[in-house]
Scaffold this motif. Structure first.
Motif, PDB file in Angstrom:
ATOM      1  N   PRO A 131      27.716 -18.966   7.626  1.00  0.00           N
ATOM      2  CA  PRO A 131      28.099 -18.070   7.016  1.00  0.00           C
ATOM      3  C   PRO A 131      29.827 -17.940   7.007  1.00  0.00           C
ATOM      4  CG  PRO A 131      26.514 -16.876   7.999  1.00  0.00           C
ATOM      5  CD  PRO A 131      26.597 -18.323   8.527  1.00  0.00           C
ATOM      6  N   ALA A 132      30.594 -18.010   5.920  1.00  0.00           N
ATOM      7  CA  ALA A 132      31.933 -17.970   6.167  1.00  0.00           C
ATOM      8  C   ALA A 132      32.506 -17.072   6.867  1.00  0.00           C
ATOM      9  CB  ALA A 132      32.477 -17.570   4.648  1.00  0.00           C
ATOM     10  N   ALA A 133      32.024 -15.774   7.103  1.00  0.00           N
ATOM     11  CA  ALA A 133      32.736 -15.053   7.960  1.00  0.00           C
ATOM     12  C   ALA A 133      32.465 -15.335   9.459  1.00  0.00           C
ATOM     13  CB  ALA A 133      32.117 -13.542   7.725  1.00  0.00           C
ATOM     14  N   THR A 134      31.398 -15.921   9.603  1.00  0.00           N
ATOM     15  CA  THR A 134      31.134 -16.482  11.055  1.00  0.00           C
ATOM     16  C   THR A 134      32.090 -17.528  11.435  1.00  0.00           C
ATOM     17  OG1 THR A 134      28.811 -15.811  10.814  1.00  0.00           O
ATOM     18  CG2 THR A 134      29.376 -17.481  12.442  1.00  0.00           C
ATOM     19  N   ARG A 135      32.307 -18.319  10.368  1.00  0.00           N
ATOM     20  CA  ARG A 135      33.058 -19.578  10.426  1.00  0.00           C
ATOM     21  C   ARG A 135      34.584 -19.111  11.008  1.00  0.00           C
ATOM     22  NH1 ARG A 135      32.230 -23.056   5.295  1.00  0.00           N
ATOM     23  NH2 ARG A 135      33.979 -24.190   6.591  1.00  0.00           N
ATOM     24  N   ILE A 136      35.004 -18.047  10.128  1.00  0.00           N
ATOM     25  CA  ILE A 136      36.410 -17.700  10.247  1.00  0.00           C
ATOM     26  C   ILE A 136      36.557 -17.106  11.896  1.00  0.00           C
ATOM     27  CG2 ILE A 136      38.152 -15.932   9.621  1.00  0.00           C
ATOM     28  CD1 ILE A 136      36.880 -16.456   6.776  1.00  0.00           C
ATOM     29  N   ALA A 137      35.472 -16.324  12.234  1.00  0.00           N
ATOM     30  CA  ALA A 137      35.543 -15.701  13.528  1.00  0.00           C
ATOM     31  C   ALA A 137      35.526 -16.601  14.815  1.00  0.00           C
ATOM     32  CB  ALA A 137      34.225 -14.790  13.750  1.00  0.00           C
ATOM     33  N   ARG A 138      34.721 -17.656  14.410  1.00  0.00           N
ATOM     34  CA  ARG A 138      34.633 -18.851  15.520  1.00  0.00           C
ATOM     35  C   ARG A 138      36.020 -19.396  15.587  1.00  0.00           C
ATOM     36  NH1 ARG A 138      29.219 -21.438  13.257  1.00  0.00           N
ATOM     37  NH2 ARG A 138      27.657 -20.141  14.445  1.00  0.00           N
ATOM     38  N   VAL A 139      36.563 -20.059  14.501  1.00  0.00           N
ATOM     39  CA  VAL A 139      37.840 -20.782  14.555  1.00  0.00           C
ATOM     40  C   VAL A 139      38.949 -20.113  15.016  1.00  0.00           C
ATOM     41  CG1 VAL A 139      39.191 -22.309  13.171  1.00  0.00           C
ATOM     42  CG2 VAL A 139      36.727 -22.327  12.900  1.00  0.00           C
ATOM     43  N   THR A 140      39.071 -18.521  14.623  1.00  0.00           N
ATOM     44  CA  THR A 140      40.173 -17.741  15.109  1.00  0.00           C
ATOM     45  C   THR A 140      40.104 -17.656  16.625  1.00  0.00           C
ATOM     46  OG1 THR A 140      39.069 -15.969  14.528  1.00  0.00           O
ATOM     47  CG2 THR A 140      40.511 -16.774  12.954  1.00  0.00           C
ATOM     48  N   ALA A 141      38.885 -17.631  17.110  1.00  0.00           N
ATOM     49  CA  ALA A 141      38.646 -17.285  18.810  1.00  0.00           C
ATOM     50  C   ALA A 141      39.037 -18.592  19.177  1.00  0.00           C
ATOM     51  CB  ALA A 141      37.120 -16.716  18.881  1.00  0.00           C
TER      52      ALA A 141
END
Length: 197
Positions: A131-141
């Motif tokens: 999911p897009a939200a999961t991907r964004i959270a992973r990469v920002t972290a």
């Protein structure tokens, strides 16, 4: 047997590649090669330095963050970067693959697999989605990028639905790591079956 493995930024393709490696595949990672072919002292580095001098630090190193900001904001710059880097990556990947025994499953991890034609040279192609939200959270972290930077990179990549139509196998990374491993194993077993057929 050449297999393409891809997925949008933060989807989890590196985790799937690690599983495939554990099960006997040889992994050739385009991102790793891409760093090598533009290392200081290479012809690739010299081309980048001439084209984007602002992306070279005072100590003569490539500032990847600066280069990323330039190319992800400008599709023409992105195409120029691709023209410099991709032929060198392909040549290096081919040289690595040539050293592998014929019966081996060789997995090429290629972030932009479906954006070019390389997927057509593979016996099978595997897509990892999340999911897009999961991907964004992973990469920002993981990378310390802002959410807007991650969205810009996602926008520069093929739409996951379009990629899924081209892939032979899709692995959904929308649960925990054991679930991902189980799904990856199913795909790896299917790849082994194809190789043996």
């Amino acid at each position: 047997m050449r297999v393409g493995l891809t997925g949008g930024i933060g989807a989890g393709k590196s985790a799937v590649a690690r599983f495939f490696s554990d099960w006997g595949a040889v992994i050739i990672d385009a991102d790793v090669i891409a760093r090598d072919v533009v290392a200081p002292g290479t012809a690739g580095f010299e081309q980048l330095a001439r084209r984007w001098p602002a992306a070279i630090t005072p100590t003569g190193l490539l500032d990847r963050a600066v280069l990323s900001r330039i190319v992800f904001a400008d599709s023409a710059a992105r195409e120029q970067l691709t023209a410099i880097v991709h032929p060198r990556v392909r040549d290096a990947a081919a040289a690595l693959e040539a050293q592998v025994p014929a019966e081996t499953i060789v997995v090429h991890v290629v972030p932009l697999l479906f954006e070019g034609d390389y997927w057509k040279t593979c016996a099978a192609n595997v897509l990892v989605t999340a999911p897009a939200a999961t991907r964004i959270a992973r990469v920002t972290a993981r990378d310390g990028l802002s959410a807007d930077d991650v969205r810009a990179r996602m926008a520069a990549q093929i739409d996951p639905a379009a990629a899924a139509r081209l892939a032979d196998f899709t692995i959904a990374n929308d649960a925990d790591l054991p679930t991902l491993e189980h799904r990856a194993r199913d795909v790896y077993d299917a790849l082994c079956h194809r190789r043996a057929a």
